[in-house]
Write a protein that holds these residues in place. Structure first.
Motif, short mmCIF file in Angstrom:
data_model
loop_
_atom_site.label_atom_id
_atom_site.label_comp_id
_atom_site.label_asym_id
_atom_site.label_seq_id
_atom_site.Cartn_x
_atom_site.Cartn_y
_atom_site.Cartn_z
N PRO A 212 0.51 -1.16 0.14
CA PRO A 212 0.24 0.29 0.05
C PRO A 212 1.18 1.57 -0.11
N VAL A 213 2.34 1.31 0.54
CA VAL A 213 2.79 2.68 0.42
C VAL A 213 4.30 2.22 -0.64
N ASP A 214 4.50 1.54 -1.62
CA ASP A 214 5.36 1.07 -2.61
C ASP A 214 6.72 1.28 -1.84
N ALA A 215 6.72 0.30 -0.74
CA ALA A 215 7.36 -0.39 -0.81
C ALA A 215 8.54 -1.34 -0.32
N ILE A 216 7.82 -1.50 -1.60
CA ILE A 216 9.03 -3.36 -1.95
C ILE A 216 8.99 -3.20 -3.15
N LYS A 217 9.70 -4.24 -3.88
CA LYS A 217 10.24 -3.94 -4.90
C LYS A 217 11.00 -5.02 -5.43
N LEU A 218 10.53 -5.53 -6.96
CA LEU A 218 11.43 -6.43 -7.54
C LEU A 218 12.53 -6.51 -8.54
N GLY A 220 15.19 -7.35 -10.50
CA GLY A 220 15.76 -8.75 -10.89
C GLY A 220 15.61 -10.02 -10.34
N ASN A 221 16.11 -10.53 -9.41
CA ASN A 221 15.73 -11.57 -9.06
C ASN A 221 15.62 -11.53 -7.60
N ARG A 222 15.76 -10.40 -6.98
CA ARG A 222 16.03 -9.75 -5.71
C ARG A 222 14.51 -9.01 -5.38
N VAL A 223 14.28 -9.20 -3.85
CA VAL A 223 13.66 -8.39 -3.64
C VAL A 223 14.31 -7.66 -2.43
N VAL A 224 13.77 -5.74 -2.99
CA VAL A 224 14.58 -4.46 -2.43
C VAL A 224 13.64 -4.20 -1.69
N LEU A 225 13.45 -3.78 -0.40
CA LEU A 225 13.29 -3.30 0.62
C LEU A 225 13.42 -1.74 0.97
N ASP A 226 11.94 -0.67 1.44
CA ASP A 226 12.41 0.16 1.71
C ASP A 226 12.39 0.94 3.16
#
Length: 250
Positions: A212-218, A220-226
């Motif tokens: 809901p706050v656009d804090a997690i992105k993919l 490549g093959n990694r999950v990136v968490l802000d």
């Protein structure tokens, strides 16, 4: 609060059958049969003691709380993501996080438990009443949680600076907008941590699409968490189809 209560299984089955009669196309004589199972959930509620400060409304990151007024309390709406920020923010702790479990066997057992939530720092820095607009209506007195406001007949509101906690209830309910408040609100206290299992992740992007706050992105093959954006709600961890995201207490 820690409450347990029971209901007969046949009573619950009767209620299911009764409600089914209101459904379009339901068959007459339908009998509800419930298999043994267990459920766990969590919900957030605001008690009637709400002082109408609207701090929870201001701080909710997903706009899931409706405004309070002098005639109604704030209300948690259906788009709540259970981040618990409102409960940490409420100056009088009238927002409750409740864990519920239901076990259906011979009887149906319900258990409700109030979760202890830490409280953010809240401090009044300055507060003034405009003498030109205050009309001595005393609405602020009614909602002040610490009794810091007094209004003598025909006089403007007087605020005890030692008793005021800076919640802002008086600011919100004053019909003349006569109160000016400056307060300090501390950061949200991190009680949970979102753990990502890269080996389990299948790069389906469900977490990214639902955050809901656009804090997690993919990437490549990694999950990136802000970490700055993440509000530690329950959306990505509950929607992940493979259990690669887990929200754990710290």
């Amino acid at each position: 609060m820690d409450v347990t209560f029971k209901k007969k299984k046949e009573v619950l089955e009767g209620e299911v059958a009764l409600k089914s009669r209101d459904l379009e196309g339901s068959q007459e004589g339908f009998k509800g049969e419930i298999e043994d199972c267990a459920f766990a959930d969590k919900f957030i509620t605001i008690s009637p003691e709400c002082v109408r400060c609207n701090l929870c409304v201001e701080e909710c990151p997903v706009n899931a709380i409706s405004d309070s007024t002098s005639s109604r309390t704030a209300k948690i709406m259906d788009n709540c993501v259970k981040c618990e920020i409102c409960a940490q923010t409420c100056p009088i702790k009238c927002i409750h996080v409740i864990e519920s479990t239901s076990n259906i066997e011979e009887d149906v057992t319900f258990h409700l438990k109030d979760v202890k939530v830490p409280h953010r720092k809240l401090r009044m820095e300055s507060i003034q009443v405009n003498p030109d607009t205050c009309d001595s209506c005393s609405t602020c007195v009614k909602f002040c949680p610490t009794g810091a406001i007094t209004v003598d007949e025909g006089e403007i509101a007087q605020i005890d600076l030692d008793a005021c906690v800076g919640c802002g209830a008086c600011v919100n309910v004053c019909p003349q907008d006569s109160v000016n408040l400056v307060r300090e609100l501390g950061p949200v206290i991190k009680t949970k941590e979102l753990r990502v299992d890269e080996d389990t992740c299948v790069q389906c992007q469900v977490c990214e699409e639902n955050c809901p706050v656009d804090a997690i992105k993919l990437d490549g093959n990694r999950v990136v968490l802000d970490q700055e954006k993440c509000i530690l709600c329950e959306v990505c961890s509950t929607k992940c189809p493979v259990g690669a995201l887990k929200l754990e207490m710290v």
